[in-house]
Write a protein that holds these residues in place. Structure first.
Motif, mmCIF file in Angstrom:
data_model
loop_
_atom_site.group_PDB
_atom_site.id
_atom_site.type_symbol
_atom_site.label_atom_id
_atom_site.label_comp_id
_atom_site.label_asym_id
_atom_site.label_seq_id
_atom_site.Cartn_x
_atom_site.Cartn_y
_atom_site.Cartn_z
ATOM 1 N N ALA A 119 83.075 23.718 -15.158
ATOM 2 C CA ALA A 119 82.960 22.257 -15.119
ATOM 3 C C ALA A 119 84.207 21.642 -14.520
ATOM 4 O O ALA A 119 85.301 22.229 -14.542
ATOM 5 C CB ALA A 119 82.715 21.703 -16.518
ATOM 6 N N SER A 120 84.031 20.443 -13.991
ATOM 7 C CA SER A 120 85.151 19.691 -13.420
ATOM 8 C C SER A 120 85.870 18.926 -14.519
ATOM 9 O O SER A 120 85.532 19.026 -15.705
ATOM 10 C CB SER A 120 84.609 18.711 -12.375
ATOM 11 O OG SER A 120 83.873 17.677 -13.032
ATOM 12 N N ALA A 121 86.852 18.137 -14.109
ATOM 13 C CA ALA A 121 87.479 17.196 -15.048
ATOM 14 C C ALA A 121 86.455 16.137 -15.446
ATOM 15 O O ALA A 121 85.434 15.966 -14.774
ATOM 16 C CB ALA A 121 88.689 16.556 -14.376
ATOM 17 N N GLY A 122 86.720 15.430 -16.547
ATOM 18 C CA GLY A 122 85.795 14.397 -16.984
ATOM 19 C C GLY A 122 86.193 13.026 -16.454
ATOM 20 O O GLY A 122 87.379 12.716 -16.299
ATOM 21 N N PHE A 123 85.177 12.183 -16.174
ATOM 22 C CA PHE A 123 85.426 10.855 -15.634
ATOM 23 C C PHE A 123 84.588 9.840 -16.407
ATOM 24 O O PHE A 123 83.384 10.042 -16.616
ATOM 25 C CB PHE A 123 85.070 10.795 -14.149
ATOM 26 C CG PHE A 123 85.853 11.761 -13.299
ATOM 27 C CD1 PHE A 123 87.088 11.400 -12.785
ATOM 28 C CD2 PHE A 123 85.364 13.040 -13.044
ATOM 29 C CE1 PHE A 123 87.818 12.297 -12.005
ATOM 30 C CE2 PHE A 123 86.083 13.930 -12.282
ATOM 31 C CZ PHE A 123 87.319 13.572 -11.750
ATOM 32 N N ALA A 124 85.271 8.770 -16.823
ATOM 33 C CA ALA A 124 84.552 7.725 -17.557
ATOM 34 C C ALA A 124 83.508 7.072 -16.668
ATOM 35 O O ALA A 124 82.425 6.694 -17.133
ATOM 36 C CB ALA A 124 85.549 6.675 -18.064
ATOM 37 N N ASP A 125 83.797 6.949 -15.388
ATOM 38 C CA ASP A 125 82.852 6.380 -14.424
ATOM 39 C C ASP A 125 82.353 7.490 -13.500
ATOM 40 O O ASP A 125 83.148 8.068 -12.740
ATOM 41 C CB ASP A 125 83.547 5.292 -13.602
ATOM 42 C CG ASP A 125 82.589 4.630 -12.610
ATOM 43 O OD1 ASP A 125 81.402 5.027 -12.572
ATOM 44 O OD2 ASP A 125 83.047 3.735 -11.873
ATOM 45 N N THR A 173 75.106 20.140 -10.851
ATOM 46 C CA THR A 173 74.494 18.943 -11.412
ATOM 47 C C THR A 173 75.576 18.114 -12.095
ATOM 48 O O THR A 173 76.667 18.617 -12.388
ATOM 49 C CB THR A 173 73.385 19.318 -12.418
ATOM 50 O OG1 THR A 173 72.711 18.132 -12.834
ATOM 51 C CG2 THR A 173 73.973 20.001 -13.644
ATOM 52 N N VAL A 174 75.295 16.857 -12.334
ATOM 53 C CA VAL A 174 76.235 15.967 -13.040
ATOM 54 C C VAL A 174 75.699 15.772 -14.455
ATOM 55 O O VAL A 174 74.532 15.421 -14.652
ATOM 56 C CB VAL A 174 76.368 14.615 -12.323
ATOM 57 C CG1 VAL A 174 77.286 13.691 -13.105
ATOM 58 C CG2 VAL A 174 76.883 14.821 -10.897
ATOM 59 N N VAL A 175 76.548 16.051 -15.436
ATOM 60 C CA VAL A 175 76.159 15.920 -16.847
ATOM 61 C C VAL A 175 77.158 15.001 -17.547
ATOM 62 O O VAL A 175 78.304 14.824 -17.100
ATOM 63 C CB VAL A 175 76.122 17.282 -17.553
ATOM 64 C CG1 VAL A 175 75.080 18.186 -16.923
ATOM 65 C CG2 VAL A 175 77.492 17.960 -17.509
ATOM 66 N N THR A 176 76.715 14.424 -18.660
ATOM 67 C CA THR A 176 77.591 13.576 -19.468
ATOM 68 C C THR A 176 77.893 14.273 -20.774
ATOM 69 O O THR A 176 76.981 14.680 -21.507
ATOM 70 C CB THR A 176 76.936 12.216 -19.742
ATOM 71 O OG1 THR A 176 76.678 11.573 -18.489
ATOM 72 C CG2 THR A 176 77.839 11.338 -20.589
ATOM 73 N N THR A 180 82.640 13.112 -25.433
ATOM 74 C CA THR A 180 83.661 12.237 -24.832
ATOM 75 C C THR A 180 83.061 11.118 -24.000
ATOM 76 O O THR A 180 83.775 10.228 -23.547
ATOM 77 C CB THR A 180 84.594 13.055 -23.941
ATOM 78 O OG1 THR A 180 83.836 13.614 -22.864
ATOM 79 C CG2 THR A 180 85.258 14.183 -24.732
ATOM 80 N N SER A 181 81.729 11.201 -23.766
ATOM 81 C CA SER A 181 81.023 10.236 -22.902
ATOM 82 C C SER A 181 81.542 10.261 -21.473
ATOM 83 O O SER A 181 81.407 9.287 -20.738
ATOM 84 C CB SER A 181 81.133 8.805 -23.470
ATOM 85 O OG SER A 181 80.527 8.735 -24.745
ATOM 86 N N GLU A 182 82.128 11.380 -21.093
ATOM 87 C CA GLU A 182 82.651 11.507 -19.734
ATOM 88 C C GLU A 182 81.658 12.306 -18.870
ATOM 89 O O GLU A 182 80.996 13.231 -19.344
ATOM 90 C CB GLU A 182 83.991 12.225 -19.738
ATOM 91 C CG GLU A 182 85.127 11.416 -20.364
ATOM 92 C CD GLU A 182 86.439 12.162 -20.315
ATOM 93 O OE1 GLU A 182 87.485 11.518 -20.134
ATOM 94 O OE2 GLU A 182 86.426 13.415 -20.456
ATOM 95 N N ALA A 183 81.571 11.899 -17.617
ATOM 96 C CA ALA A 183 80.721 12.598 -16.658
ATOM 97 C C ALA A 183 81.488 13.764 -16.042
ATOM 98 O O ALA A 183 82.687 13.640 -15.745
ATOM 99 C CB ALA A 183 80.244 11.645 -15.574
#
Length: 666
Positions: A119-125, A173-176, A180-183
């Motif tokens: 997985a990548s880093a998490g992003f709020a947006d 794919t993009v997951v949330t 943390t509610s981060e994408a």
């Protein structure tokens, strides 16, 4: 004379002058010629009718041949069928091949094979702008998937779409993250197995003012690549596989693993219902042939009509040959098992087969488990040898029984594997760099590269085990497995499990540390050799062709054509072979003698009918030409006669008129 009409024969003349029906006269004069043509057409029709009957019979024989071969085959016959059932189909399912040995086996599913996920880093947006550049993703030793990230796709979804469009060994794919509610960008390998870890090179993502896709340039491993693992025999044997399908941990059985941490019981048994159905299908097809022959050769005394093939010697010979193949005892089998009656088969008064399926079912369910092998010998082609290292594999439709014959097998050269030996003794086994590689070509496949775990290794033996596992894990078939060890001189050698000229291996390169540790220079190669030999039948040598460890009798051999033996000899040697032809095998040869597309009896019959029909057509053309010429000549002669008569009548009229005029003047 007048023209009364036009036909295909020319002009039709009506004898107005003579009062003669010229066409009727011409037809009468041509009657003999026309009768000849009519007889020829009748002969042609009779030939066509017989040929059609043979075509219908041939089609039915092809069906019988198919049903017969299911029982006659020496390998993969109906009596080789096996069934496999799992005590827990939610944990594992099983499929048995013909090589499976009946019995009960306990299998413990320790681990399931998994593909890697990062997985990548998490992003709020999720629409956060990312840095641009080049992203490289590699699964195991496979082809690297390269993605270009620009201003049009520098978002999580944009990168995911670009990865998927590249068509490599990963899906994105993009997951949330619900915690943390981060994408996040989730990258999953399409390949399972420990050798297929995901490696990411994000060093090229440096452009623009966006955010880093990976924290510190390194993805987070959510799921490590993992081999499936099962144990059998109470844990005595452990087997791993890069996929959840494991073959031959139970001989001849394919396992599909579904749930780990479970123990299942796999039961392998003979496929009794399949064998009984194959015999029933054979009986039905045989009786259909007998019915067809009976209908084509019967004579109805009430209507005084004969079947199309009544009295045909070929049909009579075929019927006799079919019955003889099934009624004669099978040489080499004991009196209680050498006839069809033991399988519940008998003949009725019309020569058709009667099948008591319950008798065969009961016999096949014999607890000893040996009944199927006995019935296979009764029906099919079987063989045995005097040398344990030379075994009977299969026979063909032209392989003959060896009853009353002495057949010797001579192996003049043993088959060999491809064995590539290092040029130098092993060096240091440290291998500190990450993902050191070894490149090779194996069994004519495309060049491959495998990654080894980074060192240090405790010993050369530990390194060789890692090399063997890496190479074998990269193969899609166990036929391409290798064994890695040391030769007598202490040098590393890699041997194919495959034998013969199709077995080849070459070391083509790799990391300098790996080549040095193993002693290879990157230019070593080796090719295996085929077994060689021949058969000697009653003192006469028959040619054999070697392929790997299999020795096959040449197609033109009188006795051993299509005979296949497996030789595991490591040096030249000899043995004898005994071949027994069961009833279905004999019947298969009879059918082949009729149906062979090149030399079969039906081919000769068809050619004869075609030639006879062609000859009749030529004769009809000649007779029609004679008839047409004669008709034209007669029409010409009658036309001349009518003209002459008409002229005479005109002269008569003139003379009568002249006479009348003279009398008036007097």
């Amino acid at each position: 004379m007048a023209v009364s009409g036009v036909s295909t024969s020319g002009l039709n003349f009506t004898g107005l002058a003579t009062g003669i029906d010229t066409q009727k006269v011409i037809d009468g004069l041509n009657k003999i010629n026309q009768q000849r043509i009519d007889r020829l057409n009748s002969q042609k029709t009779a030939l066509t009718t017989k040929q059609t009957a043979f075509v219908t019979l041939q089609a039915q024989l092809f069906d019988l041949q198919s049903k017969t071969n299911a029982l006659a085959r020496s390998a993969g016959s109906a009596f080789d069928g096996r069934t496999a059932t799992s005590s827990d189909s939610t944990a594992a399912t099983a499929v048995a091949g013909t090589a499976a040995v009946p019995g009960t086996y306990t299998v413990n599913v320790v681990k399931l094979a998994r593909g890697a996920q990062v997985a990548s880093a998490g992003f709020a947006d999720p629409n956060t702008a990312l840095k641009t550049g080049t992203l490289k993703i590699t699964v195991g030793s496979g082809t690297t998937t390269t993605v270009t990230v620009g201003s049009q796709n520098n978002t999580l979804q944009g990168v995911a779409d670009s990865i998927n469009a590249a068509g490599g060994d990963v899906r994105a794919t993009v997951v949330t993250d619900s915690g943390t509610s981060e994408a996040k960008l989730l990258v999953t390998s399409s390949k399972t197995g420990a050798a297929n870890a995901i490696s990411v090179d994000a060093s090229g993502l440096t452009g623009g003012s966006g955010q880093d896709l990976f924290t510190g340039g390194v993805p987070t491993v959510l799921q490590a690549a993992q081999d499936a693992q099962v144990t059998v025999g109470g844990g005595a044997l452990s087997v791993s596989s890069p996929t959840n399908q494991i073959n031959n941990v139970i001989a001849g059985v394919s396992l599909n693993l579904l749930k780990e941490g479970q123990t299942v019981t796999v039961s392998v048994a003979a496929d009794t219902s399949g064998a009984v159905k194959a015999v029933q299908d054979f009986v039905t097809s045989y009786n259909a042939v007998k019915d067809l022959i009976a209908s084509q050769t019967q004579y109805n005394s009430e209507t005084q009509t004969a079947g199309t093939l009544l009295g045909n010697r070929d049909v009579t010979a075929l019927s006799d040959a079919l019955a003889s193949a099934l009624t004669d005892a099978v040489p080499g089998l004991t009196g209680s098992t050498n006839r069809l009656s033991v399988a519940g088969l008998s003949f009725n008064d019309s020569g058709k087969l009667v099948f008591d399926s319950s008798k065969l079912t009961s016999a096949l369910n014999d607890p000893s488990g040996t009944a199927a092998a006995g019935f296979k010998k009764l029906f099919g082609l079987s063989g045995s040898t005097s040398n344990a290292d030379i075994t009977f594999l299969a026979g063909g439709t032209k392989t003959q029984s060896t009853a009353g014959k002495s057949v010797q097998v001579n192996v003049t050269a043993a088959a060999t594997q491809a064995v590539v030996v290092a040029s130098a003794t092993p060096g240091s086994v440290a291998l500190i760099p990450a993902n050191p590689t070894l490149q090779f070509k194996l069994n004519s496949l495309l060049s491959s590269s495998v990654s080894l775990p980074a060192g240090p290794y405790n010993s050369t033996g530990e390194l060789l085990a890692a090399v063997q596992k890496a190479i074998n894990s990269a193969q899609s078939s166990s036929d391409n497995y290798v064994t890695v060890g040391l030769d007598g001189g202490g040098k590393v050698q890699i041997s194919t499990q495959k034998y013969g000229s199709g077995a080849n291996i070459a070391i083509t390169g790799g990391s300098a540390e790996v080549l040095a540790a193993l002693g290879f220079n990157g230019a070593e190669s080796s090719v295996g050799t085929n077994v060689a030999g021949n058969f000697v039948v009653n003192g006469t040598t028959e040619t054999a062709i070697g392929s790997g460890q299999i020795l096959t009798g040449a197609s033109g051999n009188a006795t051993t054509a299509g005979l296949q033996l497996t030789s595991k000899l490591t040096a030249p040697g000899t043995g004898t072979v005994t071949v027994t032809q069961g009833v279905a095998s004999r019947l298969s040869q009879v059918l082949n003698s009729y149906l062979d597309p090149v030399a079969g009896r039906f081919k000769a019959i068809t050619d004869t009918y075609n030639q006879q029909t062609a000859n009749i057509d030529k004769t009809i053309v000649k007779q029609q030409a004679v008839l047409d010429d004669k008709t034209a000549q007669l029409q010409k002669q009658f036309a001349a006669m009518e003209t002459a008569v008409n002229n005479l009548k005109g002269l008569q009229t003139q003379l009568a008129s002249l006479a009348t005029s003279t009398n008036s003047n007097n």
